[in-house]
Scaffold this motif. Structure first.
Motif, PDB file in Angstrom:
ATOM      1  N   ASP A   1      -5.458  10.275  17.314  1.00 54.02           N
ATOM      2  CA  ASP A   1      -3.883   9.619  17.308  1.00 54.02           C
ATOM      3  C   ASP A   1      -3.174  10.941  17.491  1.00 54.02           C
ATOM      4  O   ASP A   1      -1.971  10.544  18.184  1.00 54.02           O
ATOM      5  CB  ASP A   1      -3.814   9.239  15.606  1.00 54.02           C
TER       6      ASP A   1
ATOM      7  N   LEU B   1       4.160   5.097  24.042  1.00 56.84           N
ATOM      8  CA  LEU B   1       2.709   4.459  23.811  1.00 56.84           C
ATOM      9  C   LEU B   1       2.602   3.096  24.773  1.00 56.84           C
ATOM     10  O   LEU B   1       1.509   3.074  25.226  1.00 56.84           O
ATOM     11  CB  LEU B   1       2.367   4.082  22.583  1.00 56.84           C
ATOM     12  N   ASP B   2       3.549   2.550  25.005  1.00 56.57           N
ATOM     13  CA  ASP B   2       3.480   1.364  26.149  1.00 56.57           C
ATOM     14  C   ASP B   2       3.268   1.918  27.292  1.00 56.57           C
ATOM     15  O   ASP B   2       2.518   0.951  27.835  1.00 56.57           O
ATOM     16  CB  ASP B   2       4.943   0.661  26.108  1.00 56.57           C
TER      17      ASP B   2
ATOM     18  N   ARG C   1      -0.834   1.944  17.261  1.00 54.74           N
ATOM     19  CA  ARG C   1       0.547   1.207  17.134  1.00 54.74           C
ATOM     20  C   ARG C   1       0.588   0.364  15.856  1.00 54.74           C
ATOM     21  O   ARG C   1       1.684   0.281  15.296  1.00 54.74           O
ATOM     22  CB  ARG C   1       0.887   0.434  18.442  1.00 54.74           C
TER      23      ARG C   1
ATOM     24  N   ALA D   1       3.552   0.736  13.165  1.00 55.05           N
ATOM     25  CA  ALA D   1       4.249  -0.392  12.752  1.00 55.05           C
ATOM     26  C   ALA D   1       4.225  -0.647  11.243  1.00 55.05           C
ATOM     27  O   ALA D   1       5.361  -0.934  10.611  1.00 55.05           O
ATOM     28  CB  ALA D   1       3.778  -1.608  13.412  1.00 55.05           C
TER      29      ALA D   1
ATOM     30  N   THR E   1       7.977   6.119  14.128  1.00 52.33           N
ATOM     31  CA  THR E   1       7.671   6.438  15.688  1.00 52.33           C
ATOM     32  C   THR E   1       7.006   7.546  15.878  1.00 52.33           C
ATOM     33  O   THR E   1       6.719   8.452  14.773  1.00 52.33           O
ATOM     34  CB  THR E   1       9.153   7.044  16.310  1.00 52.33           C
TER      35      THR E   1
END
Length: 319
Positions: A41, A55-56, A87, A91, A96
């Protein structure tokens, strides 16, 4: 600046490493409000700071690698699963990547270089639970036996008895595979004698199909003897299933198996689907809609194409 000045200029001090010892990735790194993060991570978060889409953007690159034949799709899918899991944890915390990393980590070029090497070049040799349980592996495992609790009679008992014929260790060359196929056929015959209903016979043949699929890792089936055993059970199962296709789980189970069976042994399911009466055809279309949606969401294109072909087989007689 003169050459002499350059020669006497002191070297830039090496940046301080941010890890005390070797890290493979799955080791715990940080815990925030009860949510744990590992070093995989940490590396992903540091790389995300350098990608305009975070990350997208990394997930998009990993999906491209997973679809490419030039790199290991298994490694890319494992890393993609870790990104998805990360992710989800971000969330839950409403944070972030910048907020999870501290100031030193955000600024560290040492950490960036290490993260780049580990994520993009070294590959996930040591894996987290998320990396091991990728969507591909999870859905493939479900196709083999995950729907069995819904079936009127579970194939689990029969599958275990048939798997015992081959054992879990060892390898069978083409000569031994012929003998193994003979022994499996005999065991199926013995179990058929003890089956007291069509539903039990269905369960036996369904268990045989999964047992043979898993035996394929242990055999040299050059002469297709194990494939013959599989197709005999497939044929018997589908003949019995025609009268029971409306029962809970029956169609979903055979559809998922047809999508995921990867040795080219299933060959009669499309004809079976094309002969379904309207009530059962409608049920098959609904089940396939759920399967297709899941495969599209996980971007498993090869299995998605199979599921679409099965839907065409169901609908063909009605068009």
């Amino acid at each position: 600046m003169s050459d002499d000045a350059r020669a006497t200029r002191p070297p830039r001090p090496a940046e301080r490493p941010l890890e005390d010892g070797r890290r493979y990735g799955p080791e715990p790194w940080r815990e925030i409000e009860g949510v744990c993060f590992c070093h995989w991570d940490r590396w992903l978060l540091r790389l995300a700071l350098t990608d305009p889409r975070g990350l997208d953007g990394m997930a998009r690159e990993l999906r491209a690698r997973a679809a490419s034949r030039r790199v290991s799709s298994d490694g890319a899918e494992a890393m993609l699963a870790q990104v998805a899991d990360l992710r989800g944890r971000l969330a839950r915390l409403a944070r972030t990547p910048e907020e999870v990393l501290d100031a030193e980590e955000r600024a560290s070029e040492w950490l960036l270089k290490k993260a780049f090497k580990r994520v993009w070049h070294a590959g996930p040799n040591r894996r987290t639970d998320a990396m091991r349980n990728t969507p591909r592996r999870r859905l493939e495992a479900r196709a083999l036996r995950g729907n069995w609790p819904r079936l009127p009679v579970s194939p689990a008992r029969f599958e275990r008895e048939l798997r015992d014929v081959a054992g879990v260790d060892g390898y069978y060359d083409h000569r031994a595979t012929d003998l193994l196929a003979f022994l499996v056929e005999n065991r199926i015959g013995v179990l058929l004698v003890t089956a007291v209903s069509d539903l039990e016979r269905m369960a036996l043949h369904r268990g045989a199909m999964t047992a043979v699929i898993e035996m394929m890792e242990q055999v040299d089936d050059s002469f297709a003897r194990m494939s013959e055993v599989f197709r005999a059970s497939e044929r018997a199962y589908l003949d019995l299933a025609r009268a029971h296709a409306g029962l809970d789980g029956v169609l979903r189970d055979i559809l998922e198996l047809a999508v995921w069976e990867d040795y080219g042994m299933i060959c009669q399911v499309e004809a079976f689907l094309g002969a379904l009466p309207e009530e059962h055809a409608n049920l098959a279309v609904r089940e396939l809609a759920a399967i297709i949606s899941e495969l599209r969401r996980e971007r498993l294109d090869y299995q998605l194409a199979r599921a679409v072909a099965l839907r065409r087989a169901v609908l063909a007689p009605w068009e």
